[in-house]
Design a protein around this motif. Sequence first.
Motif, PDB file in Angstrom:
ATOM      1  N   ASP A   1      22.708 -31.899 -65.482  1.00  0.00           N
ATOM      2  CA  ASP A   1      22.461 -30.501 -65.842  1.00  0.00           C
ATOM      3  C   ASP A   1      21.008 -30.189 -65.504  1.00  0.00           C
ATOM      4  O   ASP A   1      20.098 -30.941 -65.855  1.00  0.00           O
ATOM      5  CB  ASP A   1      22.692 -30.269 -67.343  1.00  0.00           C
ATOM      6  CG  ASP A   1      24.161 -30.367 -67.725  1.00  0.00           C
ATOM      7  OD1 ASP A   1      25.006 -29.963 -66.912  1.00  0.00           O
ATOM      8  OD2 ASP A   1      24.448 -30.853 -68.830  1.00  0.00           O
ATOM      9  N   TYR A   2      20.787 -29.059 -64.827  1.00  0.00           N
ATOM     10  CA  TYR A   2      19.435 -28.680 -64.419  1.00  0.00           C
ATOM     11  C   TYR A   2      19.152 -27.240 -64.823  1.00  0.00           C
ATOM     12  O   TYR A   2      20.003 -26.361 -64.670  1.00  0.00           O
ATOM     13  CB  TYR A   2      19.278 -28.815 -62.901  1.00  0.00           C
ATOM     14  CG  TYR A   2      17.956 -28.284 -62.405  1.00  0.00           C
ATOM     15  CD1 TYR A   2      16.791 -28.997 -62.623  1.00  0.00           C
ATOM     16  CD2 TYR A   2      17.875 -27.052 -61.758  1.00  0.00           C
ATOM     17  CE1 TYR A   2      15.561 -28.503 -62.194  1.00  0.00           C
ATOM     18  CE2 TYR A   2      16.662 -26.559 -61.326  1.00  0.00           C
ATOM     19  CZ  TYR A   2      15.512 -27.284 -61.549  1.00  0.00           C
ATOM     20  OH  TYR A   2      14.306 -26.788 -61.139  1.00  0.00           O
ATOM     21  N   SER A   3      17.954 -26.996 -65.350  1.00  0.00           N
ATOM     22  CA  SER A   3      17.574 -25.636 -65.725  1.00  0.00           C
ATOM     23  C   SER A   3      16.057 -25.503 -65.740  1.00  0.00           C
ATOM     24  O   SER A   3      15.335 -26.489 -65.899  1.00  0.00           O
ATOM     25  CB  SER A   3      18.138 -25.267 -67.111  1.00  0.00           C
ATOM     26  OG  SER A   3      17.645 -26.158 -68.093  1.00  0.00           O
ATOM     27  N   VAL A   4      15.575 -24.288 -65.547  1.00  0.00           N
ATOM     28  CA  VAL A   4      14.159 -23.966 -65.681  1.00  0.00           C
ATOM     29  C   VAL A   4      14.019 -23.136 -66.953  1.00  0.00           C
ATOM     30  O   VAL A   4      14.711 -22.131 -67.119  1.00  0.00           O
ATOM     31  CB  VAL A   4      13.641 -23.184 -64.462  1.00  0.00           C
ATOM     32  CG1 VAL A   4      12.179 -22.785 -64.662  1.00  0.00           C
ATOM     33  CG2 VAL A   4      13.780 -24.019 -63.190  1.00  0.00           C
ATOM     34  N   VAL A   5      13.155 -23.582 -67.872  1.00  0.00           N
ATOM     35  CA  VAL A   5      13.077 -22.953 -69.191  1.00  0.00           C
ATOM     36  C   VAL A   5      11.631 -22.610 -69.545  1.00  0.00           C
ATOM     37  O   VAL A   5      10.683 -23.174 -68.987  1.00  0.00           O
ATOM     38  CB  VAL A   5      13.662 -23.882 -70.275  1.00  0.00           C
ATOM     39  CG1 VAL A   5      15.125 -24.198 -69.980  1.00  0.00           C
ATOM     40  CG2 VAL A   5      12.855 -25.177 -70.375  1.00  0.00           C
ATOM     41  N   GLU A   6      11.478 -21.694 -70.481  1.00  0.00           N
ATOM     42  CA  GLU A   6      10.159 -21.313 -70.986  1.00  0.00           C
ATOM     43  C   GLU A   6       9.939 -21.799 -72.413  1.00  0.00           C
ATOM     44  O   GLU A   6       8.877 -21.596 -72.994  1.00  0.00           O
ATOM     45  CB  GLU A   6       9.995 -19.796 -70.920  1.00  0.00           C
ATOM     46  CG  GLU A   6      10.033 -19.242 -69.493  1.00  0.00           C
ATOM     47  CD  GLU A   6       9.858 -17.740 -69.438  1.00  0.00           C
ATOM     48  OE1 GLU A   6       9.758 -17.105 -70.519  1.00  0.00           O
ATOM     49  OE2 GLU A   6       9.829 -17.193 -68.323  1.00  0.00           O
ATOM     50  N   GLU A   7      10.943 -22.451 -72.973  1.00  0.00           N
ATOM     51  CA  GLU A   7      10.843 -23.050 -74.305  1.00  0.00           C
ATOM     52  C   GLU A   7      11.879 -24.154 -74.412  1.00  0.00           C
ATOM     53  O   GLU A   7      12.699 -24.341 -73.513  1.00  0.00           O
ATOM     54  CB  GLU A   7      11.065 -22.000 -75.398  1.00  0.00           C
ATOM     55  CG  GLU A   7      12.386 -21.273 -75.283  1.00  0.00           C
ATOM     56  CD  GLU A   7      12.542 -20.175 -76.318  1.00  0.00           C
ATOM     57  OE1 GLU A   7      13.675 -19.721 -76.522  1.00  0.00           O
ATOM     58  OE2 GLU A   7      11.535 -19.781 -76.932  1.00  0.00           O
TER      59      GLU A   7
END
Length: 204
Positions: free
Chosen positions: A81-87
């Motif tokens: 699973d891959y994601s770009v997050v801010e928190e």
Amino acid sequence: MKKWKVIAPLSLAAVGALAAGVATLLRKPKEEVAAPGAKAAPAAKAGPQKALQTGSYSFISGFKDAATVELTFQYDPEVTDYSVVEEGFLCYSSASHVAIIHSEDFRAQIEYAPFYAGENFESFVKNAGEKFKDVAPVRYAELEGIQYGDGDSICLCFAIPGDDHSYIQVNLFKLADDDDPITVFPQYPAVKALFDSARILIQH
């Protein structure tokens, strides 16, 4: 219109004994010559290819001469699973956003990190060698830099060729049931496959 440029890997200059070790490790080994009479290994049978996806993490590096840097890599969505997050970061970061990877073999947090004033990657390597006892060179296909232990993770720091403002930092975390020493973790097949596929693009 400005075009993206794929940046070739940057060779680290010698910075004391540590940088010399980096340079030694990054030298390509000579081609192995087969012994007389040795049989060639049988060709691997072609099997069905997995449908990989491309992960992308980008950020602005610098101020007056700012550039957009993008790190891309291939991953298997069936086990990752891959994601770009801010928190919801895996570990503390001063970056505004980070990339998070959850794999069946490891977890990782990818982020950008700016250099201190007057610093570049060479001086960063030297300073890291004075601060951490277990600093060692690390290299994948187009990424090269250093690794060192950071609590329950191992930190990988990669140079961005052509950019003296920032570097890419990766914190790798083992799974709870993994008893291997953290120092060998960057060479796990799953970790190596992902970062061997990584490419750095930069747009000035």
